[in-house]
Write a protein that holds these residues in place. Sequence first.
Motif, PDB file in Angstrom:
ATOM      1  N   MET A  62      10.068 -43.392  51.884  1.00  0.00           N
ATOM      2  CA  MET A  62      10.009 -42.834  50.477  1.00  0.00           C
ATOM      3  C   MET A  62      11.493 -43.106  49.951  1.00  0.00           C
ATOM      4  O   MET A  62      11.951 -43.313  48.666  1.00  0.00           O
ATOM      5  N   LEU A  63      12.577 -42.587  50.888  1.00  0.00           N
ATOM      6  CA  LEU A  63      13.864 -42.420  50.250  1.00  0.00           C
ATOM      7  C   LEU A  63      14.202 -44.008  49.948  1.00  0.00           C
ATOM      8  O   LEU A  63      15.091 -44.225  48.960  1.00  0.00           O
ATOM      9  N   LYS A  64      13.772 -44.886  50.986  1.00  0.00           N
ATOM     10  CA  LYS A  64      14.159 -46.308  50.331  1.00  0.00           C
ATOM     11  C   LYS A  64      13.787 -46.680  49.181  1.00  0.00           C
ATOM     12  O   LYS A  64      14.352 -47.393  48.481  1.00  0.00           O
ATOM     13  N   GLU A  65      12.430 -46.335  49.143  1.00  0.00           N
ATOM     14  CA  GLU A  65      11.888 -47.002  47.952  1.00  0.00           C
ATOM     15  C   GLU A  65      12.415 -46.149  46.636  1.00  0.00           C
ATOM     16  O   GLU A  65      12.584 -46.816  45.611  1.00  0.00           O
ATOM     17  N   ALA A  66      12.619 -44.972  46.797  1.00  0.00           N
ATOM     18  CA  ALA A  66      13.409 -44.219  45.702  1.00  0.00           C
ATOM     19  C   ALA A  66      14.869 -45.062  45.210  1.00  0.00           C
ATOM     20  O   ALA A  66      15.152 -44.921  44.006  1.00  0.00           O
ATOM     21  N   THR A 121      13.923 -48.125  43.460  1.00  0.00           N
ATOM     22  CA  THR A 121      13.278 -47.935  42.117  1.00  0.00           C
ATOM     23  C   THR A 121      14.363 -47.123  41.124  1.00  0.00           C
ATOM     24  O   THR A 121      13.772 -46.726  40.168  1.00  0.00           O
ATOM     25  N   LYS A 122      15.446 -46.820  41.732  1.00  0.00           N
ATOM     26  CA  LYS A 122      16.349 -45.945  41.062  1.00  0.00           C
ATOM     27  C   LYS A 122      15.637 -44.754  40.727  1.00  0.00           C
ATOM     28  O   LYS A 122      15.871 -44.173  39.544  1.00  0.00           O
ATOM     29  N   PHE A 123      14.700 -43.999  41.536  1.00  0.00           N
ATOM     30  CA  PHE A 123      14.336 -42.831  41.291  1.00  0.00           C
ATOM     31  C   PHE A 123      15.227 -41.676  41.632  1.00  0.00           C
ATOM     32  O   PHE A 123      15.793 -41.642  42.624  1.00  0.00           O
ATOM     33  N   THR A 124      15.662 -40.743  40.998  1.00  0.00           N
ATOM     34  CA  THR A 124      17.083 -39.936  41.140  1.00  0.00           C
ATOM     35  C   THR A 124      16.684 -38.609  41.485  1.00  0.00           C
ATOM     36  O   THR A 124      17.283 -37.742  41.971  1.00  0.00           O
ATOM     37  N   GLU A 125      15.346 -38.224  41.223  1.00  0.00           N
ATOM     38  CA  GLU A 125      14.797 -36.928  41.712  1.00  0.00           C
ATOM     39  C   GLU A 125      15.085 -36.824  42.953  1.00  0.00           C
ATOM     40  O   GLU A 125      14.623 -37.373  43.869  1.00  0.00           O
TER      41      GLU A 125
END
Length: 635
Positions: free
Chosen positions: A264-268, A271-275
């Motif tokens: 999940m951290l790698k995917e974030a 995808t530039k997911f910042t939360e």
Amino acid sequence: MNKLYIGNVSEEASAEDLETIFEQWKIPHSGPFLVKTGYAFVDCPDEKIAMLAIDILSGKVELHGKLLEVEHSVPKRQRSCKLQIRNIPPHLQWEVLDGMLAQYGTVENCEQVNTDTDTAVVNVRYGAKDQARQAMEKLNGFLMENFALKVSYIPDETAAAAAPTLGGGKRGFVPRGPLRSGSPGLGARPKLQSDVPLRILVPTQFVGAIIGKEGATIRNVTKQTHSKIDIHRKENAGAAEKPITVHSTPEGCSNACRTIMEIMLKEALDTKFTEEIPLKILAHNNFVGRLIGKEGRNLKKIEVDTETKITISPLQDLTLYNPERTITVKGSIEACSRAEEEVMKKVRESYENDVAAMNLQSNLIPGLNLNALGLFPGGAPGMGPSMGHNAPPPGAQGGYSSFGSSYFGGEGTFWASVLSASSQPLSGQGQPESETVHLFIPALAVGAIIGKQGQHIKQLSRYAGASIKISADEVRVVDANQVAPPDGMDTKQRMVIIAGPPEAQFKAQGRIFGKLKEENFFGPKEEVKLEAHIKVPSFAAGRVIGKGGKTVNELQNLTSAEVVVPRDQTPDENDQVIVKITGHFYASQLAQRKIQEILSHVRRQQQPKPSPRGEGPPRGEGPSHGDGLARPSRK
């Protein structure tokens, strides 16, 4: 098992000294004494004589100023899952022994050994080596009714057969290099899968990355961590989070959890997911109180030890269809992983303790509807069938409901027994009669039982299907209709009045006993023992006591509870008197059930028998009360 190990032998001792001791105590032996530095070995003609030698000599006979320790000689490779427990109180009930043994793991077999001793001896086989080791460490020397238990290993032939060998060579030889498939060394006992899987919530947008292209990622995680992983992506369409269930050993569950967090951290990042993405663990509400601990101490310790911040969803989020609470853990992946290990360790301990207790209770109260207790899943051992056909009605609060998933690997719903919480009668005929029990708890514990704004007692009342009220005044009982607490005990008590059928009584009283333990009102190694009062018709008090106190004494021996009918009681306005029961939960429950059986028998005798011609009883005759008219004290 006729070979003996003799320990704590003085350096001055010789084979002749040991032979003299055996002759003095008239214990035959079939071979010479093999004396080493500090210990010795000898063969006995048979197992019965070996047992006699252990009972007579071990810890009781001195040689050159040192007490000899005598036990079965067990080769190291055969010290595995089998134990012998000696010096068991002769009148101890099997149910009590079974419950004690079950605290340390799965008991695969327990059989009594015939001996000439006054105390009992049993051979026990546990499901795993570490369970047997823990049982031996905890029970050896444990004082039970003034009898100190003696526990030792006995040969486990299955363990010896599983020892590594190569081409019929020397036992225990392990070849260099990797073992080939099918090598005997691969036949070692695998680590047992935990009965309690890990359940976590993940944001829906990361489910695809966890699964991977054509399922490649999740297959790789499953293979690396030796786990079975279920992603419930079709549940709760449109929900922001999806539940994942991991079945494996505790280590396998933790490894899978860490890997999923890394994915999940790698995917974030990609995808530039910042939360922030916290770890969210799901746990049944029955275990959360013990996880939190009194005043939050257990949870606080986990936070400090793992450098995380942990919060738990409120009780208000629970519904009949969603008995799980969300444990949110914030911190680094490393910190969250450590916290998961500690949280699930507490949850698994709670589950194992509850299962052991329930297995014991199913023996103590025959006919008790365990499914109605709402404690365990439909797939758990000894429980009824799952209720996979049940589902929440449209509009029911779902969120992360576990319907369609299998928490414990069986078909159907998670914690299906919660849905079967019915008031099915114990007898199976008609509705069971309501009973009233007065349970006395420490006055300081009232707040814990009531809960914030009365939430806990309301929830308990709904769960048990019982009316539960707490007296407004502290009780310091001195008069004949009440019981003074034992010497040294805090005399400030409050009376909890519980009204409901037998299963409701069991559930309500069980949770009250459990809550007092969870909140540390009793010491960590101290049993929760409470006093309960039940009222009986004054004419039936003699039946409870029995002739010369025989019945009440039998009750005490059977249940391990203290049962007292106070002398010189004045019956109340309903012509009832009090029977007082003091003991731990299971002892108290069994005593209550047995007394109710006596009362039912008395009531049946009180019913007038129909006359063939519709005539009443002859003049001067009426229902016989037997010895129920007398109310002698048992003391």
